[in-house]
Write a protein that holds these residues in place. Sequence first.
Motif, short mmCIF file in Angstrom:
data_model
loop_
_atom_site.label_atom_id
_atom_site.label_comp_id
_atom_site.label_asym_id
_atom_site.label_seq_id
_atom_site.Cartn_x
_atom_site.Cartn_y
_atom_site.Cartn_z
N TYR A 24 34.27 -48.89 -14.73
CA TYR A 24 34.43 -49.89 -16.14
C TYR A 24 35.73 -49.81 -15.93
O TYR A 24 36.07 -48.77 -17.33
CB TYR A 24 33.05 -50.48 -16.81
N GLN A 25 36.96 -50.58 -15.68
CA GLN A 25 38.24 -50.22 -16.19
C GLN A 25 38.79 -50.71 -17.26
O GLN A 25 38.94 -52.69 -17.11
CB GLN A 25 39.16 -49.86 -15.50
N THR A 26 38.92 -50.67 -18.64
CA THR A 26 39.36 -52.28 -19.10
C THR A 26 41.11 -51.62 -20.30
O THR A 26 41.44 -50.56 -19.66
CB THR A 26 38.99 -52.16 -20.82
N TYR A 27 41.75 -53.23 -19.74
CA TYR A 27 43.63 -52.79 -19.95
C TYR A 27 44.16 -53.34 -21.22
O TYR A 27 43.75 -55.14 -21.76
CB TYR A 27 44.61 -53.46 -18.94
N SER A 28 44.51 -52.63 -21.84
CA SER A 28 44.78 -52.55 -23.15
C SER A 28 46.28 -54.46 -23.25
O SER A 28 47.19 -54.23 -22.59
CB SER A 28 45.60 -51.65 -24.42
N ASN B 225 27.81 -44.33 -18.38
CA ASN B 225 26.96 -43.40 -19.17
C ASN B 225 27.88 -43.76 -20.49
O ASN B 225 27.15 -43.85 -21.55
CB ASN B 225 27.41 -41.66 -19.25
N GLU B 226 29.28 -43.52 -20.85
CA GLU B 226 30.03 -44.05 -21.49
C GLU B 226 30.84 -45.25 -20.93
O GLU B 226 32.54 -44.82 -21.02
CB GLU B 226 31.35 -42.97 -22.42
N PRO B 227 30.17 -46.44 -20.89
CA PRO B 227 31.28 -47.53 -20.33
C PRO B 227 32.19 -48.30 -21.58
O PRO B 227 31.92 -47.72 -23.16
CB PRO B 227 30.43 -48.50 -20.26
N PRO B 228 33.31 -48.31 -21.51
CA PRO B 228 34.52 -48.49 -22.82
C PRO B 228 34.16 -50.27 -22.84
O PRO B 228 33.63 -50.95 -22.42
CB PRO B 228 36.48 -48.75 -21.82
N SER B 229 35.03 -50.37 -23.95
CA SER B 229 34.66 -51.98 -24.73
C SER B 229 35.98 -52.84 -24.42
O SER B 229 37.06 -52.07 -24.80
CB SER B 229 33.85 -52.41 -26.16
N ALA B 230 36.02 -53.83 -23.89
CA ALA B 230 37.36 -54.41 -23.57
C ALA B 230 36.89 -55.31 -24.92
O ALA B 230 38.54 -56.27 -25.42
CB ALA B 230 37.53 -56.04 -22.90
N GLU B 231 36.21 -55.75 -25.70
CA GLU B 231 36.30 -56.48 -26.39
C GLU B 231 36.61 -56.06 -28.52
O GLU B 231 36.92 -54.64 -28.88
CB GLU B 231 34.49 -57.18 -27.28
N ALA C 143 32.60 -60.56 -23.13
CA ALA C 143 31.19 -61.09 -21.80
C ALA C 143 31.19 -60.18 -20.71
O ALA C 143 30.10 -59.67 -20.34
CB ALA C 143 31.73 -62.63 -20.98
N THR C 144 32.27 -59.97 -20.25
CA THR C 144 32.29 -58.29 -19.35
C THR C 144 31.68 -57.45 -19.11
O THR C 144 31.11 -56.23 -18.70
CB THR C 144 33.94 -58.53 -18.77
N ASP C 145 31.98 -57.08 -20.93
CA ASP C 145 31.55 -55.56 -21.40
C ASP C 145 30.07 -56.06 -21.21
O ASP C 145 29.59 -55.31 -20.97
CB ASP C 145 31.89 -55.93 -22.80
N ALA C 146 29.21 -56.76 -21.26
CA ALA C 146 27.69 -57.09 -21.00
C ALA C 146 27.66 -57.70 -19.30
O ALA C 146 26.65 -56.35 -19.82
CB ALA C 146 27.17 -59.02 -21.56
N VAL C 147 28.56 -57.98 -18.90
CA VAL C 147 28.73 -57.75 -17.56
C VAL C 147 28.47 -56.23 -16.72
O VAL C 147 27.61 -55.40 -17.00
CB VAL C 147 29.21 -58.41 -16.23
N ALA C 148 29.01 -55.41 -17.16
CA ALA C 148 29.42 -53.60 -17.53
C ALA C 148 27.81 -53.29 -17.17
O ALA C 148 27.44 -52.77 -17.20
CB ALA C 148 30.22 -53.49 -17.88
N LEU D 33 35.02 -52.50 -11.76
CA LEU D 33 35.52 -53.80 -13.26
C LEU D 33 36.47 -54.07 -13.85
O LEU D 33 36.71 -52.74 -14.42
CB LEU D 33 34.14 -54.18 -13.95
N ILE D 34 36.77 -54.97 -14.26
CA ILE D 34 38.33 -54.98 -14.28
C ILE D 34 38.41 -56.23 -15.55
O ILE D 34 38.14 -57.06 -15.00
CB ILE D 34 39.65 -55.30 -13.40
N GLN D 35 38.93 -55.78 -16.75
CA GLN D 35 38.91 -56.79 -18.15
C GLN D 35 40.22 -56.49 -18.53
O GLN D 35 40.25 -55.34 -18.96
CB GLN D 35 37.74 -56.98 -18.64
N GLY D 36 40.99 -57.03 -19.61
CA GLY D 36 42.32 -57.22 -19.70
C GLY D 36 41.45 -57.36 -21.07
O GLY D 36 40.55 -58.36 -21.72
N THR D 37 42.04 -56.74 -22.39
CA THR D 37 41.45 -57.40 -23.78
C THR D 37 41.57 -58.00 -24.14
O THR D 37 41.38 -58.29 -25.14
CB THR D 37 41.78 -55.98 -24.68
#
Length: 330
Positions: free
Chosen positions: A284-288, A321-327, A267-272, A254-258
């Motif tokens: 789940y990978q987020t991109y600053s 267990n420790e998902p990142p947050s894009a928000e 919203a994608t944080d919630a999907v994860a 799962l990919i999301q830009g901040t």
Amino acid sequence: MTVSGTVAIPSGNPPAAGWPLIAWTHGTTGLALRCAPSNDTLDGPEHRYLAITQAMLDAFVKRGYVVVATDYQGIGAEGTPAYLVGSGEGRSAIDIMRAAREIDLAIGTRYVVMGHSQGGHADLFTAAIGPDYAPEFTLLGNVAMAPASHIGELVQEVVTGSHPSPILPFVTYVLQSYAAYYPEIALERILTPQAIGHLRDTWEGCIDEALAFGYWAESIPSRQFVTQPDLGHLLKATAANEPGQLRIAAPTLLIQGTSDRTVPPQATDAVARDLCRVGNSVSYQTYSDASHEGVLAAAKADIEAWVDARFAGVKATSNCNEPPSAEAPR
């Protein structure tokens, strides 16, 4: 129903097990036939976006993957679009894999699904229904980039919106598709007669045009809805098409830009969280600072490595267990 799309096959000889297969599910381009990715030209209405995704897909073909890309039903060929109707999107993506193997049996049966935006939503539904709908194929994983989600919340946001909103054109697509696939939804109990009259506009322009000018770009959202719109059946249908509830047999990237202003990072944080909660394997990978479309380039190397690993038989890791947050922090 006829569904159009494209098939891209590498040059040279296929490996013994057949060409590894990627099913691509594209982001929103529009409802009109001329908006379909397979109809794109250098001066096409959605070429700006499609050129970005095509460059990513061309790189996969050069690396030895077959890429099949559906237009989705009702786009590119006559029919009623299944916009954010998950099962319709998923069947469209899988059926073109079947068609591709009729063209060339050197195309293998092991596949990964990838999609962006609307296509991220479609990707997750394709992966969820794939093993049952197409047991002749073997799903190895899926990559959902900035997937559309929380559809009902977007509807409720525009119902009360007091200023022109870029969300409104997307919601008009949802309303028309859902009214077609869920006959209990009656648009005349939701939209004003004037708004219903302007729905035809969405079949003339593509999404970039709809966002830039015309009735749906300039209108006050709340004025398009009748007093006390009947949203019950619509919201029930949107809930049934939320990707976070899905059970997916193969791992998900799962990919999301901040800095995404189209699909809210929260919203994608919630999907994860939701996908993890129901037992899926999710990385789940987020991109600053990556925008909605910019995340495609930002994540390119990571996506390629993840897809390669799936075909190599490497076990996928999960960060549930420790998902990142894009928000962004408040």
